[in-house]
Design an enzyme around this catalytic site. Structure first.
Site, short mmCIF file in Angstrom:
data_model
loop_
_atom_site.label_atom_id
_atom_site.label_comp_id
_atom_site.label_asym_id
_atom_site.label_seq_id
_atom_site.Cartn_x
_atom_site.Cartn_y
_atom_site.Cartn_z
N SER A 1 -14.17 9.15 9.70
CA SER A 1 -14.43 10.20 8.71
C SER A 1 -15.43 11.24 9.20
CB SER A 1 -14.93 9.57 7.40
OG SER A 1 -15.03 10.54 6.38
N ALA B 1 -11.47 10.63 17.52
CA ALA B 1 -12.03 11.31 16.35
C ALA B 1 -11.06 11.21 15.18
CB ALA B 1 -12.31 12.78 16.67
N GLU B 2 -11.57 10.79 14.03
CA GLU B 2 -10.77 10.80 12.81
C GLU B 2 -11.27 11.96 11.95
OE1 GLU B 2 -9.62 7.33 9.76
OE2 GLU B 2 -11.49 8.36 9.25
N ASP B 3 -10.53 13.05 11.99
CA ASP B 3 -10.97 14.26 11.30
C ASP B 3 -9.78 14.95 10.66
OD1 ASP B 3 -12.37 16.50 10.42
OD2 ASP B 3 -12.02 17.55 12.31
#
Length: 901
Positions: free
Chosen positions: A560, A612-614
């Site tokens: 997140s 990356a979780e974006d």
């Protein structure tokens, strides 16, 4: 590192915490952007000044900094590469780069280098010292008094506490506590005040060697005859020299000393005086005139004696022989804090006393009854400690990730353990063909129903699954099966719990978090880190390094990012305008933390993988930090799963837009090479959500008139969605545990709303053993993973999507030598459907979703599996195939023979 911790690093911890007894100063030399080489130095000189001095530059005449002037660094490099012109965002990147340089300068004022910035776990928290004691260090700038309370060894929390001016509260708010091992009854204290013990080995030479024997051996084997007399009295040698120069009744004051002749005159006089001296065992020296103006005489040693001196071993090994072994220590002492002891840290503040679970605790047991938790001292004896067996697998060029939650990984209605996961899940993952597992909910969290995202103790594996050694075994066994192990790391926020977490840790301020509204997530009730505080950076960067060093983790998915990158926590509409990524809502300090995290991780551990979780697609996520990016290796495409969920739940199949499907899956071509795709992960089936299987199969009534047709529809879409999502773009594919075989139920953790039921907090592995639809879906997913392994689909370049037909609901694309054709039409089948191909030749089906072994109808016969191209321009390509294409099916063709026209 602070001034206090720096002093302690060299004075109290001369050896590393693994007890291999290597000097701590023998750090690995690593290279970071902006630094050529970072070496350990005790000098107070700024490292940047040291580097400039080494290069021959004068740091006092430092030229004005110009953004991007460093070699190989361009703050807006990735914008230039992508041919993006946006003045505001380019200026933002330049200002961020300058702020990052200033931050590094500030770090170097308190730490020796960036490597040490990520090594806080070596000194913070509880550590065994080689001098028969345990040392504890904590950071609590708002406390006036620090102590430990627990069930260990009758230790007094008042007599041995850290108070202001006594082992504590330096300029940066550090507290230091020493827990001495307790001398057993009838035993005498050690002869040496700093007697050291090897806590790992049972016995060594120190158990039978006395200090007198060591000194005697040093005299006999090290000192040459005539040399040892000078160790009796350290003033004897300078006194002898003075007497030789000035005689026994030489001058006693500067006035009496008078004018001293020049070196040449003194040397010639000394040479004349001692020309008839008898031979001596002392090293022979002489002087020569080297022609230098500053001093015409240089001391030159005899070459034979020099070689002999270099061959000598220093006396240090003799002193090391006084170190005693583990059995000798246990015989003489009771450990200051025995393995398994429970403890908490005690703070005395202006508002009263507090007890807290230490921030750097490595093992914690939350109390299910709501009582305050304890930290547990984890120091098993060597014979019980876990011993690693396997090396990490070689990092692949493409990722097939199996996402898991240990607690719900079993079939029973209970919390599964690390050992259950090893026995039941790891073999399944290996059989299914994935090459990595990604674990969620591993760090300690008080509330099980939060899935592990409200972390309370960042350095501790969750005790509800097992011990730290159990987790080491899980990682080791995964490596032995050829699986990489990733952690879903939560550094974007923290649990708000004050009794076990970090919130108001010292009672007086928000140590780790922003104060006021900014310190609280707008919707989730969690605390937001203050990334501008050096101690917070020290804590989080060290946490990343800790998981790699202690547990051999192979990579991280940063959870997140939107929550940390924006002060609105990502809850805003994004149009893709670059102004949205550089306005007043962007947290620059969070961006600099991510850059530092990627730089340090990749420098210390070159094979590490960061994801990356974006959901906002922040520009430059996977671009190099030297070119203005954030430095991630991959990013997760969150929009694909949301699209499929919306189509399945809300849109009739006849209204599905093929253009929307392909544009969502392919995404921005510039970033496609770094994408990790997934059709659904755990988010689709947790806390009220539904898995795709529940949507597709959940409403089907057994033995109803249309049940067989509905099952066929559900299975067909389940396979097609996974096939196109996995193969159309990106370098990685992710699947959540159980979804590969169409797990029929969602995930729901026990909580008050379901009367704390475990009925949905498990996985139905028994469905695979029963055969039928679930086994068919698993066989397809297994062959899909095999297709990628054999044909390297994910490692190939960007696909050529050459056919998107909204009327026929057909999508076709080429990726390498493979042709993919998907017919999403719910009713229309095509006997000879034309799609373009590059090469003229024979194409063979290597994967067909409609095969009977996958639960299909087998409408394409064996004699139709090989198709020959026709020389006709279709879809802008020179050749075409006319293929059978049943409704709701997909095929993968491979060029097996090239025809020369």
């Amino acid at each position: 590192m602070t001034s206090l911790s720096l002093r302690l690093k060299f004075s109290l911890y001369p050896h590393n915490r693994k007890f291999h007894f290597q000097p701590q100063s023998e750090f690995q030399i690593i290279t970071f952007p902006r630094k050529v080489k970072l070496k350990i130095s005790c000098s107070a000189t700024n490292p940047q000044q040291q580097e400039e001095k080494r290069r021959g530059n004068n740091p006092k005449k430092k030229k004005k900094n110009v953004a991007g002037s460093e070699k190989g660094v361009d703050p807006v490099g990735f914008l230039t590469k992508l041919d993006i012109t946006h003045k505001a965002f380019a200026q933002f990147l330049r200002e961020r780069h300058k702020s990052l340089k200033d931050l590094k300068d500030e770090i170097f004022n308190r730490h020796l280098n960036l490597q040490e910035m990520a090594s806080g776990y070596e000194i913070l928290g509880m550590h065994r010292n080689v001098e028969h004691r345990v040392d504890y260090m904590d950071w609590a700038s708002g406390a006036r008094y620090c102590s430990l309370v627990g069930n260990f060894n009758g230790w007094s929390p008042t007599e041995n506490a850290a108070r202001e001016g006594h082992f504590g509260h330096d300029d940066y708010g550090y507290w230091f506590i020493i827990l001495e091992d307790k001398l057993r009854e009838g035993e005498k204290p050690d002869e040496l005040y700093f007697q050291q013990y090897n806590y790992v080995d049972d016995y060594d030479k120190g158990d039978s060697v006395t200090i007198e024997e060591v000194l005697e051996r040093a005299d006999d084997e090290y000192w040459e005859p005539g040399e040892d007399r000078f160790i009796k009295n350290r003033f004897e040698l300078p006194a002898k020299l003075y007497e030789q120069l000035f005689g026994p009744n030489g001058p006693q004051t500067i006035e009496e000393l008078g004018e001293i002749p020049d070196p040449e005159t003194r040397y010639k006089a000394w040479k004349e005086q001692h020309k008839d001296d008898p031979p001596t065992n002392l090293p022979p020296f002489d002087v020569i005139d080297d022609g230098k103006d500053h001093d015409i005489f240089d001391v030159v040693a005899d070459p034979v004696w020099q070689e002999k001196f270099r061959a000598k071993k220093p006396p240090l090994p003799y002193w090391m022989e006084t170190r005693k072994g583990r059995k000798a220590w246990l015989k003489k002492y009771t450990p200051g804090i025995p393995h398994g002891s429970k403890y908490r840290v005690y703070f005395n503040t202006t508002d009263g006393p507090l007890e807290r679970v230490p921030a750097w605790a490595t093992y914690v047991q939350p109390d299910a009854a709501g009582k305050q938790a304890y930290a547990i001292h984890w120091e098993p004896p060597p014979e019980c400690a876990y011993k690693w067996k396997n090396m990490s697998p070689k990092v692949p060029k493409y990722l097939r990730i199996y996402e898991c939650h240990v607690g719900i990984s079993g079939s029973e209605t209970r919390i599964s353990s690390f050992n259950d996961f090893i026995e039941k899940v790891l073999p399944h993952v290996r059989e299914a063909g994935y090459n990595a597992i990604q674990l969620i909910g591993i760090a300690e969290h008080k509330d099980y129903h939060t899935v592990g995202y409200r972390v309370t103790n960042f350095y501790a594996v969750s005790s509800r699954y097992g011990t730290p050694d159990d987790f080491k075994r899980l990682v080791d066994e995964a490596h032995g099966l050829g699986l990489l192990v990733f952690l879903d790391i939560v550094h974007s926020y923290s649990a708000a719990d004050e009794m076990i977490g970090l919130s108001r840790y010292d009672g007086l301020n928000d140590c780790y978090f922003h104060s006021g509204k900014r310190g609280h997530h707008r919707h989730w009730g969690t605390r937001m880190f203050n990334y501008g505080d050096l101690e917070v950076l020290h804590f989080l960067l060290s946490n990343l390094n800790w998981w790699v060093v202690e547990y051999k983790i192979d990579g991280f998915q940063f959870h997140s990012l939107a929550s940390m990158l924006y002060t609105h926590n990502g809850f805003a509409s994004f149009t893709g305008d670059l102004d949205e990524y550089c306005n007043q809502y962007v947290d620059r300090e969070a961006l600099m933390y991510l850059i530092l995290a990627n730089e340090i991780l990749h420098a210390l551990h070159p094979n590490i993988i960061t994801i990356a979780e974006d959901a906002t697609f922040y520009p430059g996520l996977c671009e190099p930090t030297s070119q203005g990016g954030l430095g991630f290796d991959y990013y997760v495409n969150l929009s694909a799963s949301e699209m499929w969920l919306s189509l399945l739940d809300n849109t009739p199949e006849r209204e599905w837009s093929m253009t929307k499907v392909i544009s969502t899956l392919v995404g921005n071509r510039q970033y496609a090479d770094k994408m990790v795709m997934y059709a659904e992960n755990h988010n689709q089936s947790i806390s009220g959500g539904k898995s795709f299987a529940e949507i597709l199969f959940g409403r089907i009534q057994e033995n109803s008139p249309h049940s067989e047709e509905l099952l066929l529809r559900g299975c067909s879409l389940h396979k097609m969605i996974r096939l196109i999502t996995c193969t159309v773009a990106g370098r990685g594919y992710l699947n959540f545990m159980g979804n590969e075989f169409g797990h029929p139920k969602r995930v729901e953790f026990p909580m008050a709303s379901n009367n704390f039921s475990f009925s949905l907090a498990n996985r139905r592995w028994d469905l695979l053993a029963n055969g039928g639809m679930y086994q068919d879906l698993f066989f397809f997913d297994k062959d899909l993973m095999k297709l990628d392994k054999n044909e390297r689909v994910l490692s190939r370049g960007f696909p050529n999507v050459h056919h998107v037909n909204e009327t026929n609901k057909v999508i076709s694309y080429l990726r390498g030598p493979l042709l993919f054709i998907c017919n999403f039409h719910p009713t229309e089948s095509y006997e000879r459907y034309s799609v373009g191909v590059d090469e003229a030749g024979e194409y063979q089906i290597i994967l067909n979703t409609d095969e009977r072994k996958y639960g299909g109808q087998g409408l394409i016969k064996e004699d139709q599996y090989i198709q020959r191209s026709i020389s006709r321009r279709v879809d802008g390509l020179r050749n075409c195939l006319e293929v059978p294409l049943p409704s709701r099916t997909a095929q993968v063709y491979k060029l097996t023979r090239i025809l020369r026209v």
